[in-house]
Design a protein around this motif. Structure first.
Motif, PDB file in Angstrom:
ATOM      1  N   GLY A 182       0.841  -1.182   0.000  1.00  0.00           N
ATOM      2  CA  GLY A 182       0.000   0.000   0.000  1.00  0.00           C
ATOM      3  C   GLY A 182       0.875   1.230   0.000  1.00  0.00           C
ATOM      4  N   LYS A 183       0.651   2.123   0.956  1.00  0.00           N
ATOM      5  CA  LYS A 183       1.478   3.321   1.070  1.00  0.00           C
ATOM      6  C   LYS A 183       2.649   3.127   2.027  1.00  0.00           C
ATOM      7  CE  LYS A 183      -2.235   6.606   0.003  1.00  0.00           C
ATOM      8  NZ  LYS A 183      -2.982   7.808   0.481  1.00  0.00           N
ATOM      9  N   GLN A 184       2.684   1.975   2.699  1.00  0.00           N
ATOM     10  CA  GLN A 184       3.731   1.722   3.690  1.00  0.00           C
ATOM     11  C   GLN A 184       4.980   1.146   3.033  1.00  0.00           C
ATOM     12  OE1 GLN A 184       2.608  -0.961   6.817  1.00  0.00           O
ATOM     13  NE2 GLN A 184       4.402  -0.498   8.078  1.00  0.00           N
ATOM     14  N   ILE A 185       6.123   1.724   3.355  1.00  0.00           N
ATOM     15  CA  ILE A 185       7.411   1.229   2.841  1.00  0.00           C
ATOM     16  C   ILE A 185       8.021   0.307   3.894  1.00  0.00           C
ATOM     17  CG2 ILE A 185       9.709   1.850   2.032  1.00  0.00           C
ATOM     18  CD1 ILE A 185       8.592   4.550   1.181  1.00  0.00           C
ATOM     19  N   ILE A 186       8.113  -0.978   3.571  1.00  0.00           N
ATOM     20  CA  ILE A 186       8.658  -1.972   4.515  1.00  0.00           C
ATOM     21  C   ILE A 186      10.172  -2.028   4.417  1.00  0.00           C
ATOM     22  CG2 ILE A 186       8.509  -4.358   5.300  1.00  0.00           C
ATOM     23  CD1 ILE A 186       5.864  -2.817   5.435  1.00  0.00           C
ATOM     24  N   VAL A 187      10.684  -2.057   3.190  1.00  0.00           N
ATOM     25  CA  VAL A 187      12.129  -2.027   2.934  1.00  0.00           C
ATOM     26  C   VAL A 187      12.383  -0.877   1.967  1.00  0.00           C
ATOM     27  CG1 VAL A 187      14.124  -3.278   2.033  1.00  0.00           C
ATOM     28  CG2 VAL A 187      12.368  -4.505   3.327  1.00  0.00           C
TER      29      VAL A 187
END
Length: 315
Positions: free
Chosen positions: A19-24
């Motif tokens: 989604g809009k979340q950056i994990i890496v």
């Protein structure tokens, strides 16, 4: 003698978004032949996500993972043949023997000989247990059997996510010794994530620190760390017979940083380079101030980790 400068695994600006979340976030680092590299990070740093992307269990949003020069995105089959991995706990048929479990894997993978199987079983120290059913194995033995299975096809890199999880202290030490032996004897690169910083310090030649999915820093450990920092300022404790006079000499030296003084132990804590230390000892000698001992003030990997990540907890 192994040359430890051949790049086996290369991450180039690897990014994973949900989604809009950056994990890496734009993560880049390398792992070379014959070295054990630790992947460290606080809670939610993206370690497991990174490992899953490396082995192709999940896709990356952007960036590139190269294994022996092959892209995990565009040349998955060629890249993954160079990988042995345990991402979750290794699973086996409990009613079958260790040897029969490995035979099952041999049937699914071309080119694995019985000679190779016996060699790897010996490397991980399971020769005496291979005719026993896996249900009788301890957790440590199952972990070693999993590593044996991951090594059977002679990969270039072994990737392990929390390999010592659930092991007792004896099992953890045993696992550490086997991994170091594998890296040395097989010449395999090893990437390992763990929440046990003390173990990473004993096991790894280098650690990669990530936080919030971003690369924070890379740190050599052990003798390599000492060599790297020989020309950098180090914290030291110096015990002398005349503490106040030693402090006066110190105040005249701009190249040395004063940290603390202990009247009870007659010790000064300073920070300086090797060259500045030699000059300071020379000046103390000229003033007939006896130097009884000089000791490194060593910070553990845990201390340094907490400093690098602002005190965040590890997962």
């Amino acid at each position: 003698m192994l040359q430890q400068n051949d790049v086996v695994l290369q991450l180039d600006s690897v990014t994973k978004k949900v989604g809009k979340q950056i994990i890496v976030d734009q993560l880049s680092f390398e792992v070379r032949q014959g070295e054990i590299v630790g992947l460290l990070g606080p809670n939610g740093a993206g370690k497991t996500t990174t490992i899953r992307m490396i082995v192709g269990l999940i896709g990356m949003t952007s960036g590139e993972v190269l294994i022996k020069g092959h892209s995990i995105r565009s040349s998955f089959s060629q890249a993954i043949t160079h990988v042995g991995a345990i991402v979750e706990n290794p699973e086996f048929y409990a009613y079958m023997t260790g040897w029969d479990n490995l035979k099952q894997y041999q049937r699914m993978t071309a080119g694995i000989t019985e000679a190779r199987m016996k060699q790897i079983v010996e490397v991980v120290g399971l020769s005496e247990a291979m005719n026993k059913r896996v249900k009788s194995y301890s957790l440590g033995m199952r972990q070693r059997l999993g590593i044996a299975q991951a090594l059977m096809h002679s990969p270039s890199i072994l990737i392990l996510d929390e390999p010592t999880n659930g092991l007792d202290p004896a099992g953890i030490r045993e696992m550490r010794d086997y991994l170091k032996r594998i890296a040395q004897e097989e010449g395999i690169a090893i990437l390992v994530s763990s929440h046990l910083l003390s173990e990473m310090e004993l096991m790894c030649s280098r650690v990669v620190i990530i936080q919030q999915g971003k690369f924070i820093r890379e740190q050599l450990l052990g003798s390599a760390h000492i060599d790297q920092n020989s020309h950098e300022a180090q914290s030291l404790l110096i015990r002398v017979n005349e503490l106040q006079q030693a402090r006066l000499v110190l105040d005249k030296m701009e190249s040395i940083q004063y940290i603390a003084m202990n009247d009870l132990t007659n010790e000064l804590e300073i920070s300086c380079t090797d060259e500045a230390l030699a000059q300071y000892v020379h000046e103390l000698s000229k003033q007939k101030i006896a130097v009884y001992r000089i000791v490194d003030v060593k910070r553990s990997l845990e201390d340094e980790f907490l400093a690098w990540t602002g005190g965040n907890q590890i997962v």
